[in-house]
Design a protein around this motif. Structure first.
Motif, mmCIF file in Angstrom:
data_model
loop_
_atom_site.group_PDB
_atom_site.id
_atom_site.type_symbol
_atom_site.label_atom_id
_atom_site.label_comp_id
_atom_site.label_asym_id
_atom_site.label_seq_id
_atom_site.Cartn_x
_atom_site.Cartn_y
_atom_site.Cartn_z
ATOM 1 N N THR A 142 40.934 34.810 53.905
ATOM 2 C CA THR A 142 41.987 33.839 53.574
ATOM 3 C C THR A 142 43.166 33.988 54.520
ATOM 4 N N THR A 164 40.663 26.082 59.306
ATOM 5 C CA THR A 164 39.896 27.332 59.255
ATOM 6 C C THR A 164 40.021 28.134 60.543
ATOM 7 N N CYS A 185 42.733 32.439 58.020
ATOM 8 C CA CYS A 185 42.683 30.987 58.203
ATOM 9 C C CYS A 185 43.969 30.494 58.858
ATOM 10 N N LEU A 216 41.541 26.295 51.123
ATOM 11 C CA LEU A 216 41.111 27.492 51.859
ATOM 12 C C LEU A 216 40.858 28.716 50.974
#
Length: 477
Positions: free
Chosen positions: A135, A263, A138, A343
């Motif tokens: 996470t 991403t 990203c 995300l």
């Protein structure tokens, strides 16, 4: 989280270093000026029609003495609900009006979101450290996690709401968790309207898995949804024409591009244009497809059945919601930041689908390159900061910079002024300003340059005037 506490104790300080570094290194952005002005004395400052020192303009960004006008400013001049701006007003009153100080509020919420991702991973029986690191890796999470806007706060509240929803379904008496989930998800929508799609997904999931306690959840959401409707009705015509007209191919292309950017960031921009960049883009697209296919191929290996379905619905809520919004508004309302809300659940699903947690190092290596680019590569930043530095290098503190006002005198001007030194002199030029007026203003300045920015309709219209002004006299460069 007793089993994961030592690892998280190392990961969260790392996250703090990454986020604070990004907050310090990133140039000012167009939208951040609206946060400053909406929470200050005037939502749309009236700039002098004469040259002025940048230091003289700092007062325009000082926080207002009371918060009561913020709601009215947002109804008249913006397209966002007020919860983040009320908190940002209080934060700026305590820490001061600097951009970095305001960005630290977003950093704090992003760290909270990562801690909640760890808790959600524990609840869903997903490896915690890979979930948190993926996470954090990203591009869209870091970019929205440090900008002085409400994205990070909305992200934190949304992850908290999904966690509470999962606990509500599992607790023997889940009504209080359901009510808390509704309140938190409602507050998220009062921070950013787009999180309402994830709130709706969580409510539908709870209706499927434990229908009886969905009513308290809806009761928690309802006051915020009514407040959302009140603000949205007043703002609905504020940004007509912002997005392209709707078309299925245009929507599909925008969603895929935004998801890839959220991403993996702008990695193709870091290599030379041409065949090399095309090859890099193709390889990254294949890599992203493989990464997103992994949860589908290994679906039954991801945590518990209820948890993975909730995460999947939360992940799909953002793109499906944007599609529905596009159909309703006959436009393509897609930006990378809007998909950032998907995300955390996407990365949780990927972390849970990895055959071994150590395999997370492969996507993390690619993500690290993207985050380093976010911090250092001008191609990933908006141009106002670089223009301010170049202008000061050209004329110093004895010359003058011609700066386009932009659409409303907020986004472009505030980003430029934030990056400029106090002693730089600026003359703001409107599209309707006459060339005679501009040239008359330049007579007393030995050195003049122009910030040839073209970032909105008004600055594009102003650029030819600035180019002509630079030829008004031999002393001008």
């Amino acid at each position: 989280m007793p089993r994961f506490r030592p690892a998280i104790a190392l990961v969260l300080p790392l996250a703090a270093i990454v986020l604070v570094t990004a907050a310090v290194l990133r140039d000012p952005e167009y939208d951040e000026g609206y946060t400053a002005t909406v929470t200050s004395l005037a939502a749309r400052p009236i700039w002098p029609d004469r040259p002025f020192r940048v230091g003289e303009a700092r007062a325009a960004f000082a926080p207002a003495p009371t918060p009561w006008a913020i709601g009215g400013n947002l109804r008249r001049t913006d397209v966002h609900p007020p919860l983040y701006f009320w908190l940002a007003w209080a934060w700026r009153r305590c820490l001061g009006p600097s951009l970095i100080g305001t960005r630290l509020l977003s950093v704090a919420f992003s760290l909270g979101a990562l801690a909640l991702v760890a808790a959600l991973a524990t609840e869903a029986a997903i490896p915690v450290v890979p979930a948190v690191l993926l996470t954090l890796g990203c591009y869209g999470f870091v970019e929205t996690g440090i900008v002085a806007r409400g994205f990070a706060m909305a992200q934190c509240l949304t992850v908290a709401g999904v966690l509470l929803t999962l606990r509500a379904a599992r607790a023997p008496r889940g009504e209080r968790f359901a009510l808390a989930a509704g309140l938190v998800l409602g507050a998220a929508s009062f921070t950013n309207y787009l999180t309402a799609f994830q709130g709706a997904a969580a409510l539908v999931w709870l209706l499927i898995h434990r229908r009886r306690i969905a009513v308290p959840m809806l009761a928690g959401m309802l006051p915020f949804l009514l407040a959302d409707a009140s603000f949205f009705a007043a703002q609905r015509s504020s940004r007509i024409g912002q997005f392209d007209p709707f078309a299925w191919d245009r929507m599909a292309n925008a969603l895929s591009h935004a998801l890839g950017s959220a991403t993996l960031g702008g990695l193709p921009l870091y290599v030379p244009a041409g065949a090399t960049r095309n090859l890099a883009s193709g390889l990254l697209a294949l890599f992203l497809l493989a990464l997103l296919a992994l949860p589908i191929l290994r679906w039954r290996h991801i945590g518990g059945e209820g948890a993975r379905s909730l995460l999947a619905m939360a992940a799909l809520a953002a793109p499906v919601g944007l599609l529905l919004l596009g159909l309703a508004a006959h436009s393509v309302p897609v930006e990378m930041r809007y998909l950032a809300f998907a995300l955390p659940p996407v990365m949780l699903l990927i972390a849970g689908s990895l055959p071994s947690p150590w395999l997370a190092v492969i996507p993390l290596a690619v993500q690290t390159a993207a985050i380093l680019g976010l911090m250092t590569q001008p191609a990933t930043m908006q141009p106002e900061g670089a223009a301010a530095r170049a202008a000061f290098a050209a004329v110093g503190d004895t010359g003058l910079v011609l700066l386009p006002r932009g659409n409303d005198g907020v986004g472009l001007v505030s980003a430029f002024l934030d990056a400029a030194p106090d002693r730089l002199h600026v003359l703001i030029v409107r599209p309707e300003t006459s060339m005679i007026t501009i040239c008359d203003r330049l007579d007393d300045w030995p050195k003049v340059t122009a910030a040839l920015l073209a970032v909105d309709r008004a600055s594009i219209a102003t650029r030819p005037m600035l180019e002509i002004a630079l030829r008004c006299g031999n002393q001008i460069r």
